[in-house]
Design a protein around this motif. Structure first.
Motif, PDB file in Angstrom:
ATOM      1  N   THR A 271       3.786  -0.024  12.866  1.00 21.90           N
ATOM      2  CA  THR A 271       2.869   0.293  11.769  1.00 21.90           C
ATOM      3  C   THR A 271       2.604  -1.003  11.010  1.00 21.90           C
ATOM      4  O   THR A 271       3.107  -2.063  11.381  1.00 21.90           O
ATOM      5  N   ARG A 272       1.812  -0.919   9.955  1.00 20.04           N
ATOM      6  CA  ARG A 272       1.506  -2.138   9.194  1.00 20.04           C
ATOM      7  C   ARG A 272       1.619  -1.878   7.704  1.00 20.04           C
ATOM      8  O   ARG A 272       0.962  -0.980   7.168  1.00 20.04           O
ATOM      9  N   GLY A 273       2.471  -2.662   7.058  1.00 21.23           N
ATOM     10  CA  GLY A 273       2.603  -2.579   5.617  1.00 21.23           C
ATOM     11  C   GLY A 273       1.543  -3.409   4.915  1.00 21.23           C
ATOM     12  O   GLY A 273       0.749  -4.111   5.545  1.00 21.23           O
ATOM     13  N   GLN A 274       1.539  -3.348   3.593  1.00 27.06           N
ATOM     14  CA  GLN A 274       0.568  -4.075   2.781  1.00 27.06           C
ATOM     15  C   GLN A 274       1.295  -5.179   2.014  1.00 27.06           C
ATOM     16  O   GLN A 274       2.001  -4.914   1.039  1.00 27.06           O
ATOM     17  N   GLY A 275       1.096  -6.429   2.460  1.00 21.23           N
ATOM     18  CA  GLY A 275       1.813  -7.547   1.869  1.00 21.23           C
ATOM     19  C   GLY A 275       1.505  -7.765   0.401  1.00 21.23           C
ATOM     20  O   GLY A 275       2.402  -7.992  -0.412  1.00 21.23           O
ATOM     21  N   ASN A 276       0.219  -7.690   0.047  1.00 23.52           N
ATOM     22  CA  ASN A 276      -0.153  -7.923  -1.351  1.00 23.52           C
ATOM     23  C   ASN A 276       0.392  -6.823  -2.263  1.00 23.52           C
ATOM     24  O   ASN A 276       0.849  -7.090  -3.376  1.00 23.52           O
ATOM     25  N   ARG A 277       0.354  -5.595  -1.783  1.00 21.56           N
ATOM     26  CA  ARG A 277       0.900  -4.492  -2.577  1.00 21.56           C
ATOM     27  C   ARG A 277       2.416  -4.651  -2.738  1.00 21.56           C
ATOM     28  O   ARG A 277       2.969  -4.316  -3.790  1.00 21.56           O
ATOM     29  N   GLU A 278       3.079  -5.185  -1.711  1.00 18.73           N
ATOM     30  CA  GLU A 278       4.520  -5.405  -1.817  1.00 18.73           C
ATOM     31  C   GLU A 278       4.829  -6.460  -2.865  1.00 18.73           C
ATOM     32  O   GLU A 278       5.836  -6.364  -3.576  1.00 18.73           O
ATOM     33  N   CYS A 279       3.980  -7.462  -2.982  1.00 20.09           N
ATOM     34  CA  CYS A 279       4.157  -8.460  -4.056  1.00 20.09           C
ATOM     35  C   CYS A 279       4.106  -7.776  -5.422  1.00 20.09           C
ATOM     36  O   CYS A 279       4.917  -8.074  -6.306  1.00 20.09           O
ATOM     37  N   TRP A 280       3.140  -6.872  -5.590  1.00 22.32           N
ATOM     38  CA  TRP A 280       3.044  -6.113  -6.843  1.00 22.32           C
ATOM     39  C   TRP A 280       4.314  -5.299  -7.078  1.00 22.32           C
ATOM     40  O   TRP A 280       4.867  -5.289  -8.181  1.00 22.32           O
ATOM     41  N   GLY A 281       4.750  -4.581  -6.031  1.00 22.58           N
ATOM     42  CA  GLY A 281       5.933  -3.724  -6.180  1.00 22.58           C
ATOM     43  C   GLY A 281       7.189  -4.510  -6.516  1.00 22.58           C
ATOM     44  O   GLY A 281       7.967  -4.121  -7.391  1.00 22.58           O
ATOM     45  N   GLN A 282       7.388  -5.633  -5.809  1.00 23.41           N
ATOM     46  CA  GLN A 282       8.555  -6.468  -6.100  1.00 23.41           C
ATOM     47  C   GLN A 282       8.488  -7.022  -7.521  1.00 23.41           C
ATOM     48  O   GLN A 282       9.489  -7.069  -8.245  1.00 23.41           O
ATOM     49  N   GLY A 283       7.290  -7.450  -7.923  1.00 18.13           N
ATOM     50  CA  GLY A 283       7.123  -7.997  -9.271  1.00 18.13           C
ATOM     51  C   GLY A 283       7.381  -6.964 -10.349  1.00 18.13           C
ATOM     52  O   GLY A 283       8.057  -7.243 -11.353  1.00 18.13           O
ATOM     53  N   LEU A 284       6.868  -5.758 -10.148  1.00 20.58           N
ATOM     54  CA  LEU A 284       7.086  -4.695 -11.119  1.00 20.58           C
ATOM     55  C   LEU A 284       8.573  -4.342 -11.202  1.00 20.58           C
ATOM     56  O   LEU A 284       9.123  -4.139 -12.301  1.00 20.58           O
ATOM     57  N   GLY A 285       9.240  -4.292 -10.039  1.00 21.99           N
ATOM     58  CA  GLY A 285      10.666  -3.982 -10.021  1.00 21.99           C
ATOM     59  C   GLY A 285      11.490  -5.011 -10.774  1.00 21.99           C
ATOM     60  O   GLY A 285      12.381  -4.668 -11.555  1.00 21.99           O
ATOM     61  N   ASN A 286      11.193  -6.296 -10.558  1.00 20.32           N
ATOM     62  CA  ASN A 286      11.943  -7.341 -11.260  1.00 20.32           C
ATOM     63  C   ASN A 286      11.628  -7.362 -12.751  1.00 20.32           C
ATOM     64  O   ASN A 286      12.526  -7.603 -13.570  1.00 20.32           O
ATOM     65  N   SER A 287      10.377  -7.116 -13.117  1.00 21.12           N
ATOM     66  CA  SER A 287      10.025  -7.086 -14.542  1.00 21.12           C
ATOM     67  C   SER A 287      10.778  -5.975 -15.264  1.00 21.12           C
ATOM     68  O   SER A 287      11.312  -6.181 -16.361  1.00 21.12           O
ATOM     69  N   VAL A 288      10.836  -4.798 -14.650  1.00 23.02           N
ATOM     70  CA  VAL A 288      11.559  -3.681 -15.254  1.00 23.02           C
ATOM     71  C   VAL A 288      13.051  -3.999 -15.330  1.00 23.02           C
ATOM     72  O   VAL A 288      13.728  -3.687 -16.315  1.00 23.02           O
TER      73      VAL A 288
END
Length: 521
Positions: A271-288
């Protein structure tokens, strides 16, 4: 034996059960990485919960597990030791903002440029790192940092329990896949140790070993909900200067490991993930994390492989792992404290066997030596130093090898046309790696008065190519000879400084492409 991937499609039951298995495996890892960073165990557990939950909901790769990791923990040690946890929380928050910015600028797509030998080296290196990290559980480490091997009877028992765990995980899927083999192995070994009253080291023993003697007797993983708290640091330029280097490294290391893990899971699940969306998710996780007292982190290849191998494919698997982990902390700490370390080590050993690309030994003699060297180099640097540096070095070496090989492809068919002009019919790209060979093609002193350089089958790729072309044109000019540059792109002609009006323009046939240069900037 080592093909451990479960091919079952996504379904709720698989995701739920796989998530429970992952939650159990997250506990010792989160605690260990918290100690590495010089933090309390609960800071690591909070990070595993928040990173796991947020990236599972908002990230770009269903089935991938994030949490506190060793790759980011080692970066934090200096800042925590010098300024304390509050400065770390501020740095983690800033790292999250940097990762969100990377997602907004769509930088995630560049991970697709990582060559396959670098990916193989990354996977093999991390498998070795996971294996070596488990060896530490065979020894005691006191709060003063003194190591001692566990007694021989405990060591023997631990080895037996590890083998039993691995055998269950290997053979159970041959009979049934209704329940994840990892979960069955952990529960079975835990029950056997409990009811047979075996003297096996447990998770709480591991935690107690790292605490001061005065606190070891009351060690517990019982906790409360993480609470919102803005890091208590001065909001000044000086603070920014202190935390910025650490934040940048955390952001870079986190994104590299997360996006490479995403690519690996893409290949495993087709399958194929979304690299740019993962950047958002990782960033949101670290900010929280920075605002709720967590140490942050990134994707965890070991726990992600456990999830994928046990049939966890959807976002529900990561959400379940995070929620179950929090439930353990709030309500069931005694249950996870009694889990034998041997059971978790056995699960991780099976992850190592399934993660390592054993085929790389077979293909070493079949692939180019340079690719084999890159695989070994990236693996070695990952183990010895750092994942991010290993990947960067691997990409640079691969790029240089690519440039060197293509530099050999520049040549010319040389002939004299019906008007007595010498024609250099070029083949191959002109770029920084090939300019030396390009210049050696020409013989200005012995050429006739008119020369044609034909670019129909060639192309100028960068600023170095433009400069080399300028140099050739200047040599002919100094000898009073005419040189016609044919089928050169308009941008190349505009960038040339020494050719003057010697360019023969053919509007209908000349190509139109851009050149990587700053001369028009």
């Amino acid at each position: 034996m080592f093909n451990l991937l479960d091919k079952r499609p996504t379904n709720v039951k698989n995701d739920l059960l796989s998530g429970v298995t992952v939650a159990l495996a997250l506990v010792p890892e989160a605690v260990a990485f918290a100690f590495i960073a010089g933090l309390e165990p609960m800071v690591g557990l909070y990070a595993a919960f928040m990173m796991g939950l947020i990236t599972s909901v908002f990230g770009g790769r269903p089935g991938m597990i994030s949490g506190a990791t060793g790759a980011t923990a080692v970066v934090m040690v200096g800042l925590v030791g010098a300024y304390g946890p509050q400065y770390l929380f501020a740095a983690v928050f800033l790292a999250g903002l940097i990762q969100i910015a990377a997602g907004a600028m769509k930088l995630g797509k560049f991970i697709r440029m990582v060559p396959h030998p670098v990916m193989l080296g990354f996977v093999n290196g991390l498998a070795i790192v996971i294996f070596l990290s488990q060896l530490a559980l065979f020894r005691h480490e006191t709060s003063e940092g003194v190591w001692s091997t566990i007694p021989s009877t405990e060591l023997t028992l631990m080895g037996i329990l590890i083998v039993i765990t691995m055998l269950i995980m290997h053979f159970l899927p041959k009979y049934t896949k209704a329940v994840p083999a990892g979960l069955v192995a952990i529960v079975s070994v835990t029950l056997a140790v409990y009811f047979l009253d075996l003297p096996a080291r447990t998770v709480i023993d591991f935690v107690a070993d790292k605490l001061p003697e005065s606190e070891a007797a009351t060690a517990s993983l019982q906790g409360s909900l993480p609470s919102f708290s803005i890091p208590t640091v001065p909001f000044t330029l000086e603070t920014l200067i202190i935390i910025l280097p650490t934040a940048v490294i955390i952001a870079a290391v986190g994104l590299i490991e997360s996006l490479l893990t995403l690519t690996l899971i893409d290949e495993l699940t087709n399958t194929r993930g979304q690299g740019n969306r993962e950047c958002w998710g990782q960033g949101l996780g670290n900010s929280v994390n920075g605002l709720f007292g967590g140490m942050g982190g990134c994707a965890m290849i070991g726990q992600s492989m456990i999830n994928i191998n046990n049939g966890g494919r959807g976002r529900l698997s990561g959400i379940t792992a995070a929620v179950v982990l929090l439930a353990f902390i709030l309500f069931a700490a005694p249950l996870i404290e009694m889990i034998p370390l041997a059971a978790l080590v056995g699960v991780m050993f099976m992850v190592v066997l399934g993660t390592f690309e054993w085929s790389s030994f077979r293909i070493m003699r079949l692939i180019p030596r340079t690719d084999a060297f890159v695989i070994v180099l990236v693996s070695a640097i990952t183990v010895i130093h750092d994942l991010a540096i290993a990947v960067v070095v691997g990409v640079i070496v691969s790029a240089l090898v690519f440039a060197w090989k293509h530099a050999q492809h520049i040549y010319a068919d040389i002939y004299t046309d019906e008007k007595g002009r010498k024609v250099y019919d070029l083949r191959g790209p002109i770029f920084f790696g090939s300019v030396h060979n390009f210049k050696n093609i020409f013989d200005p002193e012995n050429d006739p008065a008119e020369v044609i350089i034909e670019f129909k089958r060639s192309r100028v790729s960068d600023h170095s190519g433009i400069e080399a072309l300028d140099g050739v044109a200047e040599k002919y000019q100094q000898l009073g000879k005419q040189v016609h540059l044919r089928h050169l792109s308009p941008e190349c002609r505009n960038l040339l400084e020494k050719s003057g009006d010697l360019c023969e323009v053919n509007v209908l046939e000349d190509p139109n492409y851009r050149v990587v240069t700053d001369k028009l900037g």
